[in-house]
Design a protein around this motif. Structure first.
Motif, short mmCIF file in Angstrom:
data_model
loop_
_atom_site.label_atom_id
_atom_site.label_comp_id
_atom_site.label_asym_id
_atom_site.label_seq_id
_atom_site.Cartn_x
_atom_site.Cartn_y
_atom_site.Cartn_z
N SER A 231 -39.12 37.29 -41.26
CA SER A 231 -40.18 36.78 -40.39
C SER A 231 -41.43 37.63 -40.53
O SER A 231 -41.40 38.78 -40.97
CB SER A 231 -39.71 36.77 -38.93
N SER A 504 -27.31 23.09 -33.20
CA SER A 504 -27.92 22.89 -31.87
C SER A 504 -26.97 22.20 -30.90
O SER A 504 -27.20 22.22 -29.69
CB SER A 504 -29.20 22.07 -32.00
N THR A 517 -31.14 28.32 -33.28
CA THR A 517 -32.38 28.45 -32.52
C THR A 517 -33.27 29.56 -33.06
O THR A 517 -34.50 29.40 -33.14
CB THR A 517 -32.07 28.70 -31.03
N VAL A 518 -32.68 30.69 -33.44
CA VAL A 518 -33.47 31.79 -33.98
C VAL A 518 -34.12 31.37 -35.29
O VAL A 518 -35.31 31.64 -35.55
CB VAL A 518 -32.61 33.05 -34.18
N GLU A 521 -37.02 29.03 -34.55
CA GLU A 521 -38.17 29.71 -33.95
C GLU A 521 -38.91 30.58 -34.96
O GLU A 521 -40.15 30.65 -34.96
CB GLU A 521 -37.69 30.58 -32.78
N ARG A 522 -38.17 31.28 -35.82
CA ARG A 522 -38.78 32.26 -36.71
C ARG A 522 -39.19 31.70 -38.08
O ARG A 522 -40.13 32.19 -38.70
CB ARG A 522 -37.81 33.42 -36.93
N GLU A 525 -37.92 24.64 -38.11
CA GLU A 525 -36.71 23.83 -37.91
C GLU A 525 -36.08 23.41 -39.23
O GLU A 525 -34.87 23.31 -39.35
CB GLU A 525 -37.05 22.59 -37.08
#
Length: 865
Positions: A231, A504, A517-518, A521-522, A525
Motif C-alpha cells: 500500500s 465478503s 475488506t483490507v 480498502e488498500r 475491490e
C-alpha cells in the motif's frame, strides 16, 4: 405395498432386538467404510466444459507457469507506520516456507514485486535520459562528420582543380604521382567518414528501436500503474500464492496447511490474513443453531405426542438414519469428489424427513391404541397405512432429488444422489426401526391419562367432524389474499442474481472476511478477484513485435468499461500465447465484473496489425460467473421436469386433473415466494441484522435448483396428507365442498407439527458459520413455512371448495387403466378394523364410512340419507 408394510411392521415389532442390532451393525459398517475408504472433501465447486475451464486447460498445455490457481495472503501492520526491515525479512521467510510446499508453484514476496515495479518506473525514466543523451551524442557526431565531409569535399574539389591545371599546362605526367598520393589520402578519409556515417546510422536505428521499446514499455506500465503489492502508506502488503493446479483442484489438505501456517505465523507487529480461496474450510455439520433447531423439534414432538418417550423416538431414529446415510455416502469419497455442502445438505434432509416420517407413524399408532387396537396389531397397521404414505411421499422426494442428475452438472447430481440416499434411509428407518422401538416402549407411548382411559368401559368419545363447508366468500377472500401475499413476497425474485460465496460473505470475525475488506480498502475491490485474459496470437512474435502485440491487446482490454488495470504476465515458450492479469473496478461478485467478463469475451477476436487475436477469460471470478450462469441455464429444464413429475404423480394418486394442476400451481407460487425471500434478505440485505447479512451478495448459484427439488418433494408430502383426506371423505360419500373441511380437519394437526419440525431443523442451519449453508437453511425453512401454511392449508382448501365436484372429475376409462396406489392404505384398514375392548364399538360407529363402494355418487347419496 400396504400389506407388505403391515407384515414388515409386525415382524419388526416381534423381532425388535434383531431389527435394532441390525441397524447398529449397519451404522458400524458405515463408520468402518468411511474410516477405511473415505477421502478428502473439496470446498471448491467446478463444472467441466465452461469457458473458464477451456481457457485453463489451454494454459496448462501451452503456458503451464500461468495455468494454476491462486490465493492471497495479506500482511498488515497492527500499529502505525510502514513495515520495518525485520518484519519484511520475516514475511519473506514465511513466504519461502509456503512456496516450498508441495502443490505451490511460488509464493511471491510483495516487497520484491513492489520494488521491481518501482525499479521499472525508475529504469524507464533513466532510459529516457539515456536515449536523450545518446541522441545528442549522435547529433554531435553527425555534425562533426558533416563538417569533415565538407572539408573532404573541398579538398577533393581543390585536387580536381590541380589536376585540371596540370593537364592544361602539359605537366600531368610529372604531377601524376603527387596527385595520386593526394587522392589516396582523400579516399582513405572518405572511407573513414563513410564508416563513421554507417555507425551513426546504425546508432540511430538502435536508438529508434530502443525508443520504440521504451515507449511500448511506458504504455504497458501505464496500463498497470494502479496495481500495487504494498500500500502507498507501506502498512499493508499483498502476497500471491500460485498453485500448480487450478483452484478447484487444489487439495484441501494443502489449503488447510497454509491456513494453519498463517495462523501460527508469529511475526511481531504483523497480522496475517488469508483469502477465501485458501481459507474456505469444510462447514460444520453441528453447531449451536442446529442444536436449538433440534430442541424446538423436540418440544413440538412432546406437544403433539404428549410423552417425552414418544418424542425421543423420532429424534433417535432420525439421528441414526443420518449417521448411516452420511457415513455410507462418505465411504465413497475416496473415489468420488464430494463438495463440502453435499453431506451438510444430506444431514438437513435426513433429520427433517426422518423426524417427520417417524412422527406420522407414531401418531397413527397412538390413535389406534386409543381405539383399543392391540399393540403389535396397531404397529403393523400404522406401518401399513401411515408407513405406506411415508414410502410414497418419500419416494417423490427421492425422485425429485435424483432428477438433479439430468442437469448434467456432476457436483449437483451427486448432491441430489446423496440427499436421495439420506431420504431413502430415513424411510427404511421409519418403517423398520420405529416399529421395533414402539414394541420396546409398549403402551408408554400414550400419556398416563390416556392409558387409564383404555380401561374404562365404553367407546372413546366420537371425533367431531365438520358439518358445513367453508363459505364461498371466505374461500374467495382466502384465495385472493393468499395469492396477493405470495406475489408481493415473490417480487424481489425478479432481480435475483446468482453467484458463489466470496470473502465478503463470510463471518465478520473470519480471516477471509478481514482479508477481503483490507484488500478492497488498500488495493481496490478488483484485487479480490482479478481476471486472467489469454490471447492466442496468429503467428509467433518476438522482441519488439511481441511488445507491440502486448500493448495493442492490453490497450484494447483497458479500453473496456470497469477495468482498473491491465498487467502483462508473459508469453508461452513458443511465443504464441500471451497472458494478462486484468483487475476489475468492482469485486468478484459485482454486476460490473460480470459484465466485464462478457465484454472481454465479446471483444474476441481482436484485430491487430499482425492479424486476428482470440481472447479467453479465466480466473476465480470468471469461474464463479460461468458456474452461476451454467446453473441458471439448466434451472428451467429442471423446473419443467419437476412440474411434469408433479402432475403425473398427483394424477396417479388423486384420480383427478384439476387437483394436480392446482397443486402444481401452488408449488410454483411457494417456490417464487421462497426465491423472493432469499433475494430480499441475502441479495438486498433486508432484515440483515436478524440474519447476519453484513454484506449482501448474489444468491448461491445452485440454491434455486436445490430448492426446487427439495421443496417439490416436501410440498407433495403435505399435499398428500391433506388432500388424500379430502378424497377419502369424498369417496365415502361426503359432498365435495364438505369433504374439503373433512380433509383439512383430519390432516392439519400432523401437517402443522411436521411443518414446524421441518422448519425448526432447517432454521438451525440459518446461523451456521458457513456462508454457503446459511442461505440453504433459510430457503428450505422459509419454503416449508410458505408452502405448508399458506399454500397447502389455505389456498388449496379454498380452491378445492370453489371447484366442488369438478375438482374430482376423471374419465372412467383412464381410471380403469391406472393402478390403484392406495397411498393411505385404506384397503388394509378396512381389512383390519379396530378390535379390542372398544374396537367393535368404534367400528360400528364408523358404519358405512369404513366400506366405501366403487361409486362415490352412490356413497354420497347414502351419506345424505
Amino acid at each position: 405395498m400396504a400389506g407388505l408394510l403391515y407384515r414388515l411392521g409386525r415382524f419388526a415389532a416381534r423381532r425388535r432386538w434383531l431389527v435394532v442390532i441390525a441397524w447398529v451393525l449397519v451404522l458400524a459398517l458405515g463408520g468402518g467404510g468411511y474410516a477405511l475408504f473415505g477421502g478428502a472433501i473439496s470446498t471448491a465447486i467446478s463444472i467441466p466444459g465452461t469457458a473458464t475451464t477451456r481457457v485453463t486447460d489451454e494454459l496448462a498445455r501451452e503456458f503451464p507457469s500461468a495455468s494454476g490457481g491462486s490465493g492471497s495472503i495479506v500482511f498488515q501492520r497492527t500499529g502505525a507506520g510502514a513495515f520495518d526491515g525485520d518484519q519484511k525479512a520475516e514475511i519473506a521467510s514465511f513466504l519461502r516456507r509456503v512456496g516450498d510446499l508441495d502443490g505451490v508453484r511460488r509464493a511471491v514476496d510483495p516487497f520484491t514485486s513492489q520494488q521491481r515495479i518501482d525499479d521499472q518506473r525508475s529504469t524507464l525514466s533513466d532510459g529516457r535520459q539515456q536515449l536523450a543523451d545518446g541522441a545528442k551524442k549522435l547529433d554531435d557526431g553527425q555534425q562533426q562528420l558533416d563538417a569533415g565531409q565538407k572539408q573532404l569535399d573541398a579538398g577533393q574539389k581543390q585536387l580536381d582543380q590541380q589536376e585540371a591545371q596540370a593537364k592544361a599546362a602539359g605537366q600531368l605526367a610529372a604531377a601524376q604521382p603527387q596527385l595520386d598520393a593526394a587522392q589516396a589520402q582523400l579516399d582513405a578519409q572518405q572511407k573513414t567518414i563513410d564508416a563513421q556515417q554507417r555507425k551513426i546510422t546504425d546508432g540511430r536505428k538502435t536508438l529508434d528501436t530502443n525508443r520504440t521499446e521504451l515507449e511500448l514499455g511506458q504504455r504497458l506500465l501505464t496500463l498497470s500503474k494502479d496495481i500495487r503489492f504494498v500500500s502507498t502508506d507501506g502498512s499493508t502488503a499483498l502476497a500471491t500464492v500460485a498453485f500448480t493446479k487450478p483452484t478447484t483442484e487444489v487439495a484441501q489438505t494443502l489449503k488447510t496447511r497454509i491456513a494453519a501456517d498463517a495462523e501460527r505465523a508469529d511475526i511481531p507487529g504483523v497480522r496475517v490474513l488469508i483469502s477465501n480461496e485458501i481459507a474456505q474450510g469444510i462447514p460444520s455439520v453441528v453447531g449451536p443453531g442446529e442444536v436449538v433447531g433440534l430442541l424446538v423439534a423436540a418440544v413440538v414432538l412432546v406437544l403433539v405426542l404428549g410423552t417425552v418417550i414418544g418424542a425421543v423416538l423420532p429424534l433417535v431414529s432420525a439421528l441414526l438414519g443420518v449417521g448411516v446415510a452420511i457415513l455410507g455416502a462418505l465411504s465413497f469419497s475416496g473415489v468420488v469428489e464430494f463438495v463440502s455442502v453435499t453431506p451438510v445438505l444430506a444431514v438437513m434432509l435426513g433429520l427433517a424427513v426422518g423426524i417427520d416420517y417417524s412422527l406420522f407413524i407414531i401418531n397413527r399408532h397412538r390413535r389406534q391404541l386409543k381405539q383399543g387396537v392391540g399393540l403389535h396389531e396397531s404397529i403393523g397397521l400404522a406401518d401399513g397405512t401411515s408407513g405406506n404414505a411415508v414410502v410414497f411421499a418419500g419416494t417423490t422426494v427421492i425422485v425429485a432429488l435424483l432428477a438433479l442428475n439430468i442437469t448434467g452438472i456432476p457436483f449437483l447430481g451427486l448432491m441430489g444422489t446423496v440427499g436421495g440416499v439420506a431420504v431413502a434411509v430415513a424411510i427404511l428407518v421409519a418403517i423398520t426401526l420405529i416399529p421395533a422401538l414402539l414394541s420396546f416402549v409398549g403402551m408408554r407411548v400414550l400419556r398416563r391419562a390416556e392409558r387409564a382411559a383404555l380401561g374404562a368401559l365404553g367407546a372413546p368419545g366420537a371425533v367431531r367432524e365438520p358439518t358445513r363447508p367453508m363459505p364461498a366468500w371466505r374461500a374467495v377472500v382466502t384465495l385472493v389474499a393468499g395469492v396477493a401475499v405470495l406475489a408481493v413476497i415473490a417480487l424481489p425474485a425478479m432481480h435475483m442474481r446468482l453467484g458463489l460465496p466470496v470473502g465478503s460473505s463470510e463471518a465478520e470475525d473470519s480471516t477471509q472476511y478481514k482479508a477481503y475488506t483490507v484488500t478492497g480498502e488498500r488495493f481496490g475491490e478488483g484485487q479480490n478477484g482479478p481476471l486472467l485474459v489469454v490471447a492466442d496470437l496468429p503467428e509467433r512474435a518476438t522482441g519488439t513485435a511481441l511488445l507491440q502485440q502486448e500493448v495493442a491487446i492490453g490497450e484494447r482490454i483497458a479500453a473496456q468499461d470497469h477495468v482498473a488495470a491491465v498487467a502483462p504476465i508473459g508469453s508461452s515458450k513458443d511465443d504464441r500465447v500471451l497472458a494478462f492479469q486484468v483487475v476489475p473496478t468492482g469485486g468478484p461478485s459485482s454486476e460490473s465484473t460480470e459484465q466485464l467478463v462478457h465484454d472481454l469475451r465479446d471483444l474476441s477476436p481482436v484485430q491487430t496489425d499482425r492479424g486476428s487475436v482470440g481472447l479467453g477469460v479465466a480466473g476465480n471470478a470468471s469461474a464463479n460467473i460461468d458456474i452461476s450462469e451454467k446453473l441458471g441455464a439448466v434451472l428451467p429444464l429442471y423446473v419443467g421436469v419437476v412440474v411434469g413429475l408433479s402432475i403425473l404423480i398427483l394424477i396417479l394418486v388423486f384420480r383427478s386433473f384439476l387437483v394436480p394442476i392446482t397443486a402444481t400451481i401452488g408449488f410454483v407460487l411457494s417456490l417464487l415466494a421462497t426465491f423472493g425471500g432469499l433475494t430480499a434478505i441475502y441479495q438486498f440485505g433486508w432484515l440483515h441484522q436478524v440474519f447476519g447479512v453484513h454484506d449482501p451478495a448474489p444468491i448461491l448459484s445452485f440454491l434455486p435448483i436445490i430448492e426446487v427439488g427439495i421443496l417439490f418433494g416436501l410440498a407433495m408430502d403435505y399435499q398428500l396428507f391433506l388432500v388424500s383426506g379430502m378424497r377419502e371423505a369424498y369417496a365415502h360419500g361426503v359432498p365435495a365442498k364438505l369433504a374439503v373441511q373433512h380433509g383439512v380437519h383430519a390432516g392439519r394437526a400432523v401437517v402443522t407439527a411436521a411443518a414446524i419440525i421441518m422448519t425448526s431443523v432447517f432454521s438451525g442451519f440459518v446461523f451456521s458459520d458457513s456462508s454457503t449453508i446459511r442461505p440453504i437453511g433459510f430457503g428450505l425453512a422459509f419454503g416449508v413455512l410458505v408452502d405448508a401454511f399458506i399454500v397447502r392449508m389455505l389456498l388449496i382448501p379454498a380452491v378445492m371448495r370453489l371447484l366442488g365436484d369438478a375438482a374430482w372429475w376423471f374419465p372412467k376409462w383412464l381410471d380403469r387403466l391406472l393402478p390403484d396406489v392406495d397411498v393411505e392404505g385404506a384397503k388394509l384398514e378396512r381389512a383390519h378394523p379396530p378390535r379390542g375392548h372398544d374396537g367393535a364399538a368404534a367400528h360400528a360407529a364408523a358404519g358405512a364410512v369404513d366400506a366405501p363402494s366403487d361409486d362415490p355418487h352412490r356413497d354420497r347419496a347414502a351419506h345424505r340419507a
